[in-house]
Each structure stands twice: as C-alpha cells, then as structure tokens.
Design an enzyme around this catalytic site. Structure first.
Site, short mmCIF file in Angstrom:
data_model
loop_
_atom_site.label_atom_id
_atom_site.label_comp_id
_atom_site.label_asym_id
_atom_site.label_seq_id
_atom_site.Cartn_x
_atom_site.Cartn_y
_atom_site.Cartn_z
CG ASP A 63 -18.05 14.18 -14.21
OD1 ASP A 63 -18.59 14.25 -13.10
OD2 ASP A 63 -17.61 15.17 -14.86
CG ASP A 69 -10.61 -1.64 -11.02
OD1 ASP A 69 -10.32 -2.81 -11.32
OD2 ASP A 69 -11.07 -0.80 -11.83
CD GLU A 92 -4.19 -4.92 -8.51
OE1 GLU A 92 -4.92 -3.95 -8.74
OE2 GLU A 92 -4.27 -5.99 -9.10
CD GLU A 93 -6.26 -1.10 -10.57
OE1 GLU A 93 -7.07 -1.89 -10.07
OE2 GLU A 93 -5.95 -1.13 -11.79
CG ASP A 115 -5.67 -4.36 -4.35
OD1 ASP A 115 -5.73 -5.60 -4.35
OD2 ASP A 115 -6.22 -3.63 -5.20
CG LEU A 117 -12.74 -1.48 -5.33
CD1 LEU A 117 -12.96 -0.77 -4.00
CD2 LEU A 117 -13.66 -0.86 -6.36
CG ASP A 118 -8.29 -7.60 -3.04
OD1 ASP A 118 -7.42 -7.92 -3.86
OD2 ASP A 118 -8.94 -8.42 -2.38
CD GLU A 274 -3.71 -8.55 -3.31
OE1 GLU A 274 -2.92 -9.48 -3.61
OE2 GLU A 274 -4.75 -8.31 -3.97
P1 P6P Z 1 -9.33 -16.83 -7.04
C1 P6P Z 1 -9.53 -11.06 -6.00
O1 P6P Z 1 -9.30 -11.15 -7.41
C2 P6P Z 1 -8.27 -11.58 -5.32
O2 P6P Z 1 -7.18 -10.79 -5.64
C3 P6P Z 1 -8.48 -11.66 -3.81
O3 P6P Z 1 -9.29 -10.65 -3.33
C4 P6P Z 1 -9.10 -13.03 -3.62
O4 P6P Z 1 -8.83 -13.59 -2.36
C5 P6P Z 1 -8.44 -13.85 -4.74
O5 P6P Z 1 -8.02 -12.91 -5.75
C6 P6P Z 1 -9.41 -14.81 -5.37
O6 P6P Z 1 -8.67 -15.52 -6.35
O7 P6P Z 1 -8.19 -17.41 -7.86
O8 P6P Z 1 -9.76 -17.76 -5.93
O9 P6P Z 1 -10.49 -16.33 -7.85
#
Ligand code: P6P
Length: 338
Positions: A63, A69, A92-93, A115, A117-118, A274
C-alpha cells in the site's frame, strides 16, 4: 473495582436522554469511535514510518504510505459514508463539503464537520495530536443532497461535539449537550472505556496557554493581559496542538488563547471544526469560550467552511478576568499595525 463501561454501552444508555431518539445519533457517534480506533492504530505506528516506508512509497503490504492527516481524513470519511446516518462532511482537509449519498435509500439527518488530525505537524516529533468533530442536524430538505447551509450553522446548533487525543493514552471526549464524558482506549480489549465521568473544568487554573513567540505581534491589550498572567505567577504551557492544550485546560483549569496576529488578523484557528466543537465541550464542562471581540464563540455566524476565528477559552473565572482586562485596557480603534 468499578465495572468497565464501554463507549458503545454509554452512548446507547444515554440515547434514552433524548425524546424520540431513533438511534441515528447513537449510530453516528459509534461510527466515529470506530474511526478513532483505526486512526489511533496508524498514529501509534507513525514513529515506525522508516520501517514501514515513508509517505508516497509502497509499504511492506504494497500500500502507498499516506501522510497521517490524509489517512485519518480518508478513514473518517469511509466510516461516516458507511454509517448511513450522515448526509455530508466538511473536513479541514477538503476545500468543499462532501455530499454523502443515502445508504439503502435512507435519508440521513446529520452532517459532520471535523479536523481529522489537528496538529499533525507535531507527529514527526512524537507530540500528541488530535481529531476534532462536530455534528449538526441538516437544515436542507430531508431528501436530496446536503447543502452548504447545513454546515454554516452556529455552534449553538451543534447536536454533539468531541475530540480524540492520541497521546500517552488515547482518549475520546464528547458531549451531546448533557455534560462531558471521557473514554480511554484500552488496547487490550480494543474498547474506549469510561474514564472521566461528567468532566467539570476548574473555575481557575495555574496555566495560561498562548504562543508567546507572537507576543510583539499581539494587540497591546493582549500583551498587557499576558504580562498580567505572568505577574499572577501563572505558568505558561503551550504544546502547539490545540486538542492537547484544550484537554489539559479542561482537566486542570487554565486559559488558552489564540488571538489575532499580523499573519492571522482573524485568528488562525477554524470556527467550524476547531473552535465551535471545543467551545461546546468546554461550555458543557462549565467553562467559557469567547473571541477577542469578547463575543461568545458559539454565537458567531459562519460564512464559509474554513473561516478563521480568534479564541480565548477555559476556566470561567479566568475568561471573565481576561474580558474585564481587555475592556479596561483596550484603546478603541488602536490596533498594532500589520
Ligand atoms: P502556532 C496546529 O497547527 C494548530 O492548528 C493547533 O492545533 C494549534 O493550537 C495551533 O495550530 C498552533 O499554531 O501558530 O502556535 O504554531
């Protein structure tokens, strides 16, 4: 020793809280729980990528290895497509929402925003990441494809919201508007088990959580508030993964802030998948969530799927103090130049 209560059992039991519950929401929540287990399995292997192959290459089973994400996105979409309870997804994707055709001719009532995989940029350094989801009842007519209006709803219209934190252990926290409960994955039985019943956020905490690196780019009143947190001997904790920072805030109390900056004049974080779901959870646990205009997050109008919003969220006394501080120190019309 308390009896194990699995997520499935809990959801089914709680279904009785809803008048005329027909089990659709129950089914949807259970499907999200299944997707979370699948994503968890891959997230936990992420560190083995070099053994399992790197993104874009074929792994041992032939695969193609995906970015995590995108993998999480695909698995959540697959689970929701098969559930038959969801008529559309906004992720988000994905630039646009994804209509989901009826399963076995059944008109689904709900749409899901997520989202997948935030904080995924943290994976390579083994920092916790999370999935965030929100569930709305569709507004468009029951038959036919979902419409944009089904997603552009206020946070106050959320039917359910939750997150999965893939950390030292994997925990799923959700609310359907009747309190907040957390379930920790027991890998020996492959079940999310009730571990945090009826979560209540402390009225205040010892932490403030903000990216101090942007200090000079914040508005002057925000800088003064951050100085105030330091003067109050609060400790700064910032993981850079929103689900992790919010989970700590929920359990231990504190305040998380992502204000407007020069790079993100409307804030960085997304309102739909979010800020609103996490605001719903924190409010249900007794906390508060506002933007830097001091307006309740869940009452903000959504005009587009990926709309950004500023956010201040956490312990009620600390959010109230921050609000009073901003009202006292903000200079009407004065903004840090971009
Ligand atoms: P910065 C991760 O990219 C995210 O979306 C959130 O999980 C997190 O709180 C924020 O961005 C971090 O952003 O600008 O502080 O790196």
């Amino acid at each position: 020793m308390n009896r194990i209560i699995t997520l499935d059992e809990f959801i089914i039991k709680k279904q009785k809280d809803f008048d005329f519950a027909s089990g659709e929401l129950t089914g949807l929540l259970r499907d999200i729980g299944v997707a979370a287990k699948i994503v968890n399995r891959e997230v936990n292997k992420a560190g083995l990528v070099n053994i399992l192959g790197t993104e874009g290459e074929a792994n041992a089973s032939g695969d193609t290895v995906q970015k995590l994400d995108m993998y999480a996105n695909d698995k959540l979409i697959d689970c929701l497509k098969n559930s038959g309870e969801c008529c559309g997804i906004a992720s988000e994707e994905n630039e646009d929402f994804i209509p989901i055709p009826p399963v076995a001719g059944k008109d689904a009532k709900y749409v899901v925003v997520f989202d997948p995989l935030d904080g995924s940029s943290n994976i390579d350094v083994n920092v916790s990441v999370g999935t965030i989801f929100g569930i709305y009842r569709r507004k468009s007519k029951a038959s036919g494809p979902c419409e944009l209006q089904d997603f552009l709803q206020k946070g106050t219209d959320l039917v359910a919201a939750g997150y999965v934190l893939y950390g030292t252990s994997t925990i799923l926290v959700y609310t359907t508007g009747r309190g907040v409960n957390g379930f920790t994955l027991d890998p020996t039985i492959g079940e999310f088990c009730l571990s945090h019943r009826d979560i209540k956020i402390p009225n205040r905490g010892n932490y403030y959580s903000v990216n101090q690196g942007y200090y000079l780019k914040f508005d002057v009143e925000m800088r003064r508030y951050i100085d105030h947190c330091s003067d109050m001997n609060l400790r700064m904790r910032y993981i850079g993964s929103m689900v992790s920072d919010i989970h700590r805030t929920l359990l231990q109390g504190g305040i998380f802030l992502y204000p407007n900056t020069r790079k993100y004049p409307k804030g960085k974080l997304r309102l739909l998948y979010e800020c609103n779901p996490l605001a719903f959870i924190v409010e249900q646990a007794g906390g508060k969530a506002i933007n830097t205009n001091l307006e309740r997050i869940m009452e903000q109008d959504a005009h587009e799927l990926h709309q950004r919003e500023t956010i201040v969220i956490g312990s009620p006394e600390m959010v109230d103090e921050m609000k009073a501080f901003i009202e006292r120190y903000s200079i009407p019309g004065y903004k840090v130049e971009g």
